[in-house]
Scaffold this active site. Structure first.
Site, PDB file in Angstrom:
ATOM      1  N   ASP A   1     -13.888   5.870  -1.517  1.00 35.07           N
ATOM      2  CA  ASP A   1     -12.917   5.866  -0.414  1.00 35.07           C
ATOM      3  C   ASP A   1     -12.253   7.219  -0.249  1.00 35.07           C
ATOM      4  O   ASP A   1     -11.975   7.646   0.879  1.00 35.07           O
ATOM      5  CB  ASP A   1     -11.869   4.780  -0.653  1.00 35.07           C
ATOM      6  CG  ASP A   1     -10.963   4.581   0.546  1.00 35.07           C
ATOM      7  OD1 ASP A   1     -11.459   4.619   1.681  1.00 35.07           O
ATOM      8  OD2 ASP A   1      -9.750   4.403   0.357  1.00 35.07           O
ATOM      9  N   ASP A   2     -11.974   7.913  -1.357  1.00 38.60           N
ATOM     10  CA  ASP A   2     -11.292   9.204  -1.274  1.00 38.60           C
ATOM     11  C   ASP A   2     -12.142  10.242  -0.553  1.00 38.60           C
ATOM     12  O   ASP A   2     -11.613  11.148   0.093  1.00 38.60           O
ATOM     13  CB  ASP A   2     -10.941   9.702  -2.680  1.00 38.60           C
ATOM     14  CG  ASP A   2     -10.115   8.687  -3.444  1.00 38.60           C
ATOM     15  OD1 ASP A   2      -9.013   8.362  -2.978  1.00 38.60           O
ATOM     16  OD2 ASP A   2     -10.582   8.198  -4.483  1.00 38.60           O
TER      17      ASP A   2
ATOM     18  N   ARG B   1      -6.732  10.483 -10.824  1.00 35.36           N
ATOM     19  CA  ARG B   1      -5.929  11.233  -9.857  1.00 35.36           C
ATOM     20  C   ARG B   1      -5.417  10.242  -8.832  1.00 35.36           C
ATOM     21  O   ARG B   1      -6.082   9.947  -7.853  1.00 35.36           O
ATOM     22  CB  ARG B   1      -6.776  12.315  -9.178  1.00 35.36           C
ATOM     23  CG  ARG B   1      -5.988  13.159  -8.177  1.00 35.36           C
ATOM     24  CD  ARG B   1      -6.850  13.677  -7.057  1.00 35.36           C
ATOM     25  NE  ARG B   1      -7.603  12.650  -6.377  1.00 35.36           N
ATOM     26  CZ  ARG B   1      -7.103  11.836  -5.461  1.00 35.36           C
ATOM     27  NH1 ARG B   1      -5.821  11.886  -5.127  1.00 35.36           N
ATOM     28  NH2 ARG B   1      -7.873  10.927  -4.877  1.00 35.36           N
TER      29      ARG B   1
ATOM     30  N   TYR C   1       0.879  -1.178   0.000  1.00 34.75           N
ATOM     31  CA  TYR C   1       0.000   0.000   0.000  1.00 34.75           C
ATOM     32  C   TYR C   1       0.910   1.220   0.000  1.00 34.75           C
ATOM     33  O   TYR C   1       2.038   1.168  -0.486  1.00 34.75           O
ATOM     34  CB  TYR C   1      -0.913  -0.095   1.230  1.00 34.75           C
ATOM     35  CG  TYR C   1      -2.116   0.811   1.224  1.00 34.75           C
ATOM     36  CD1 TYR C   1      -2.956   0.889   0.114  1.00 34.75           C
ATOM     37  CD2 TYR C   1      -2.435   1.573   2.346  1.00 34.75           C
ATOM     38  CE1 TYR C   1      -4.076   1.712   0.123  1.00 34.75           C
ATOM     39  CE2 TYR C   1      -3.555   2.386   2.366  1.00 34.75           C
ATOM     40  CZ  TYR C   1      -4.368   2.465   1.249  1.00 34.75           C
ATOM     41  OH  TYR C   1      -5.466   3.277   1.267  1.00 34.75           O
TER      42      TYR C   1
ATOM     43  N   GLU D   1     -12.308   4.421  -6.525  1.00 33.15           N
ATOM     44  CA  GLU D   1     -10.987   4.774  -6.028  1.00 33.15           C
ATOM     45  C   GLU D   1     -10.247   5.645  -7.038  1.00 33.15           C
ATOM     46  O   GLU D   1     -10.151   5.323  -8.227  1.00 33.15           O
ATOM     47  CB  GLU D   1     -10.178   3.507  -5.752  1.00 33.15           C
ATOM     48  CG  GLU D   1      -8.815   3.753  -5.160  1.00 33.15           C
ATOM     49  CD  GLU D   1      -8.870   4.295  -3.741  1.00 33.15           C
ATOM     50  OE1 GLU D   1      -7.951   5.049  -3.360  1.00 33.15           O
ATOM     51  OE2 GLU D   1      -9.830   3.974  -3.004  1.00 33.15           O
ATOM     52  N   ASP D   2      -9.728   6.770  -6.562  1.00 32.89           N
ATOM     53  CA  ASP D   2      -8.814   7.634  -7.329  1.00 32.89           C
ATOM     54  C   ASP D   2      -9.381   8.123  -8.654  1.00 32.89           C
ATOM     55  O   ASP D   2      -8.692   8.160  -9.674  1.00 32.89           O
ATOM     56  CB  ASP D   2      -7.470   6.933  -7.545  1.00 32.89           C
ATOM     57  CG  ASP D   2      -6.610   6.969  -6.290  1.00 32.89           C
ATOM     58  OD1 ASP D   2      -6.980   7.680  -5.338  1.00 32.89           O
ATOM     59  OD2 ASP D   2      -5.562   6.301  -6.254  1.00 32.89           O
TER      60      ASP D   2
ATOM     61  N   ASN E   1      -0.202  11.745  -0.043  1.00 34.69           N
ATOM     62  CA  ASN E   1       0.649  10.606  -0.390  1.00 34.69           C
ATOM     63  C   ASN E   1       1.176  10.775  -1.812  1.00 34.69           C
ATOM     64  O   ASN E   1       0.558  11.476  -2.614  1.00 34.69           O
ATOM     65  CB  ASN E   1      -0.165   9.299  -0.317  1.00 34.69           C
ATOM     66  CG  ASN E   1      -0.335   8.804   1.103  1.00 34.69           C
ATOM     67  OD1 ASN E   1       0.620   8.702   1.855  1.00 34.69           O
ATOM     68  ND2 ASN E   1      -1.571   8.501   1.473  1.00 34.69           N
TER      69      ASN E   1
ATOM     70  N   ASN F   1      -4.552   6.544   8.196  1.00 32.48           N
ATOM     71  CA  ASN F   1      -4.582   5.672   7.027  1.00 32.48           C
ATOM     72  C   ASN F   1      -5.977   5.094   6.839  1.00 32.48           C
ATOM     73  O   ASN F   1      -6.554   4.534   7.774  1.00 32.48           O
ATOM     74  CB  ASN F   1      -3.560   4.543   7.210  1.00 32.48           C
ATOM     75  CG  ASN F   1      -3.249   3.827   5.915  1.00 32.48           C
ATOM     76  OD1 ASN F   1      -4.131   3.551   5.119  1.00 32.48           O
ATOM     77  ND2 ASN F   1      -1.978   3.541   5.701  1.00 32.48           N
TER      78      ASN F   1
ATOM     79  N   LYS G   1      -5.829  -2.056  -2.759  1.00 30.69           N
ATOM     80  CA  LYS G   1      -7.011  -1.978  -1.891  1.00 30.69           C
ATOM     81  C   LYS G   1      -7.582  -3.367  -1.622  1.00 30.69           C
ATOM     82  O   LYS G   1      -7.933  -3.715  -0.488  1.00 30.69           O
ATOM     83  CB  LYS G   1      -8.068  -1.082  -2.544  1.00 30.69           C
ATOM     84  CG  LYS G   1      -7.670   0.378  -2.665  1.00 30.69           C
ATOM     85  CD  LYS G   1      -7.738   1.092  -1.333  1.00 30.69           C
ATOM     86  CE  LYS G   1      -7.378   2.567  -1.484  1.00 30.69           C
ATOM     87  NZ  LYS G   1      -7.491   3.319  -0.232  1.00 30.69           N
TER      88      LYS G   1
END
Length: 600
Positions: free
Chosen positions: A291-292, A178, A125, A268-269, A431, A475, A196
């Site tokens: 999740d973001d 992103r 991760y 995600e992202d 991150n 986290n 993930k």
């Protein structure tokens, strides 16, 4: 979607006796009568136990002699894996080694990560996953995920029918818009979806065969990738507009048609505008989660609840400054506002002390193109773009960084926070590590060790004047595995924002008092597996109690109900169960009719 439901061992037994490469040149009637499983299947990572196969299993499965005669326990193999892991000279080399273990020995792989989470989390991760994404094409070896390109539009169901496992219950999907602080990473972002889903199993104990990582490859605007001869994605500019939206719609519809309406879909992202758009569009139509936004929001709120417990200052009396107005900052700020409203603070008052800054400064009516979720935080004040000026004017006691710009919380910023407050809280959440707004050492040093600290990336302990400080890591791995566990176990119909408040409070409760006394805001990463289970139980209870679950009848004991669904990390017997039958008496011989003489 129709899948074959044969037991794996029955599938093994149903394979051809011997491939042509294993036949003997001399006919042997005795050997020809023996049915042998396909050894390639036995050695598949899903079933393989390596040297943990017993002698009896090796003989019965036809693999005796294909490995040394010694038999190792799971613990023996864990020790060998740890020795190999630590012998690797770089983090990427450790990642490559673990990937090889995953391919060969899946159950050993997940147990290794679970029991060595402090060592392995930074490898599978953040922060190493950033390097994995950046070099994804260079290291690509085999397909263990589903790529859906813009060229597959209209045929997504056909692709899903090609998936390697049956019974999918959860999907993690990215479009690489992103990724961390790396920006647009196109198809390379599959590394994030894989990372993930690894933690779904290692921390959430969700069976890996029920998980499907997906990348929607819609091209990329990253010129370095387009010019990279090893790039694995579509070499076209990133597709936008109606064609892009239609692809995502088709993906969502295909997922529930293939795998059922309860399929949990984790976004995600995605770039912030798309992340916000799809969350608003799908939140109450599907069992989905971003999740973001929501995972980060739940994690951030848990930190604030523990800041309140340590300082004694109520959240409604605390001034918060968010530097960055992307999905992470918006998720945390909105979760905080919702928490204050739940506490009885009127909506217009709940946002009074929450300030957001983007590249143009504090959000005010004059700010150009403020994000929709950020409009409730717009303040009627003079525009201010300089962070130091904002700190001196507002005197926030909580400073949150979600900018992707490394080092912007410099010495002056940190000393100002320490000057204004006895226990300032600083959260550099960006991150990978190089993008963190400050390091733990800088934060503790420039605040004389008084800071309440939580970072997105892991940092080593800090020693100041002989005193040792343990930096907490904010986290999302402390939240999303438990969220996924609950959504899957409870067969959630959809996930309203209130669910994530439950997650936040449960995470905050899992931080031991002795750590709070030391100024540590989160439970240690080594306890992440237990935290995920506790979060999963609390959220499952909420879903079932609030008619958000398709589980009927309601379980009497939610904790036991969740436990029954968990993945087992130990090896078990590889042979089908056998049992004795009574000896049957001899079959009677059929009676013969007496011969009759022919009539004369």
């Amino acid at each position: 979607m129709e899948f074959r439901r044969l037991h794996p061992l029955l599938r093994l037994a149903s394979r051809p006796l011997l491939s042509s490469s294993r036949r003997f040149s001399v006919y042997d009637d005795e050997m020809e009568q023996i049915t042998r499983p396909d050894w390639h299947v036995v050695m598949n990572g899903k079933y393989n136990k390596g040297l943990a196969f017993t002698i009896k299993e090796r003989q019965r499965l036809g693999i005796m002699g294909l490995m040394p005669c010694s038999v190792r326990s799971m613990d023996d193999q864990m020790n060998a894996a740890l020795a190999n892991f630590e012998a690797r000279p770089t983090d990427i080399a450790r990642f490559t080694y673990l990937s090889a273990v995953h391919h060969r020995h899946r159950r050993l792989y997940y147990r290794f990560i679970k029991e060595n989470i402090e060592k392995s989390l930074p490898i599978v991760y953040t922060p190493t996953v950033g390097d994995v994404v950046a070099t994804y094409g260079l290291n690509f070896q085999q397909a263990i995920s589903l790529f859906i390109s813009i060229h597959d539009k209209g045929h997504i169901r056909d692709l899903m029918h090609n998936w390697v496992d049956e019974g999918v219950k959860a999907i993690c999907v990215t479009d690489g818009g992103r990724v961390l602080g790396l920006g647009d990473m196109g198809a390379n972002a599959m590394g994030i979806s894989l990372g993930k889903m690894i933690l779904y199993t290692a921390l959430g104990s969700i069976p890996p065969s029920t998980l499907m990582p997906v990348c929607l490859d819609v091209g990329t605007d990253n010129q370095a990738l387009l010019q990279d001869p090893l790039y694995v994605g579509a070499r076209i500019p990133r597709v936008k507009g109606p064609e892009y939206d239609e692809l995502v719609d088709e993906f969502m519809e295909s997922a529930v048609k293939c795998f059922g309406n309860n399929t949990f879909i984790h976004f995600e992202d995605f770039a912030t505008p798309n992340a916000l758009k799809f969350l608003e569009k799908y939140q109450y139509k599907y069992c989905c989660f971003n999740d973001d936004i929501q995972g980060t929001g739940a994690t951030g709120l848990a930190a604030f609840i523990n800041v309140e417990r340590i300082t004694g200052r109520k959240l409604e009396d605390t001034v918060f400054l968010f530097v960055g107005a992307g999905s992470a900052a918006l998720g945390i700020a909105n979760m905080l506002a919702m928490e204050l409203e739940v506490r009885g603070i009127p909506a217009e008052e709940a946002t009074k002390n929450i300030y957001l800054m983007d590249v143009n400064g504090i959000l005010t009516p004059e700010s150009p193109n403020p994000p929709e979720m950020g409009k409730i935080f717009i303040k009627s004040m003079e525009p201010m773009k300089d962070m130091m000026a904002v700190l001196k004017k507002l005197k926030p006691s909580v400073l949150v960084g979600a900018t992707g710009v490394g080092g912007i919380f410099n010495e002056e910023v940190l000393k100002t926070m320490a000057k204004n407050h006895e226990r300032p809280a600083v959260f550099p959440l960006s991150n990978p590590t190089a993008n963190s707004e400050c390091t733990a050492e800088q934060a503790f040093t420039h605040t004389e060790g008084r800071v309440l600290f939580g970072s997105g990336s892991p940092f080593p302990p800090v020693v100041i004047n002989g005193k040792r400080y343990r930096p907490a890591q904010a986290n999302n791995c402390l939240t999303f595995p438990g969220i996924a566990l609950a959504a899957i176990t409870a067969k959630a119909r959809y996930l309203p924002n209130e669910v994530f408040s439950v997650v936040s409070h449960e995470l905050a409760r899992n931080t031991p008092q002795e750590l709070l006394d030391e100024g540590t805001l989160f439970p240690p990463i080594k306890d992440a597996h237990n935290v995920a289970f506790n979060v999963g139980v609390a959220m499952t209870q909420y879903l079932i109690d609030n008619d958000l679950s398709n589980v009927y009848p309601k379980p009497d004991d939610i904790c036991e109900f969740v436990k029954r669904s968990l993945y087992k990390f130990d090896y078990r017997n590889s042979l089908p169960t056998t049992w004795d039958y009574p000896v049957e008496p001899p079959t009677p011989k059929p009676k013969t009719k007496p011969k009759t003489k022919p009539k004369e």
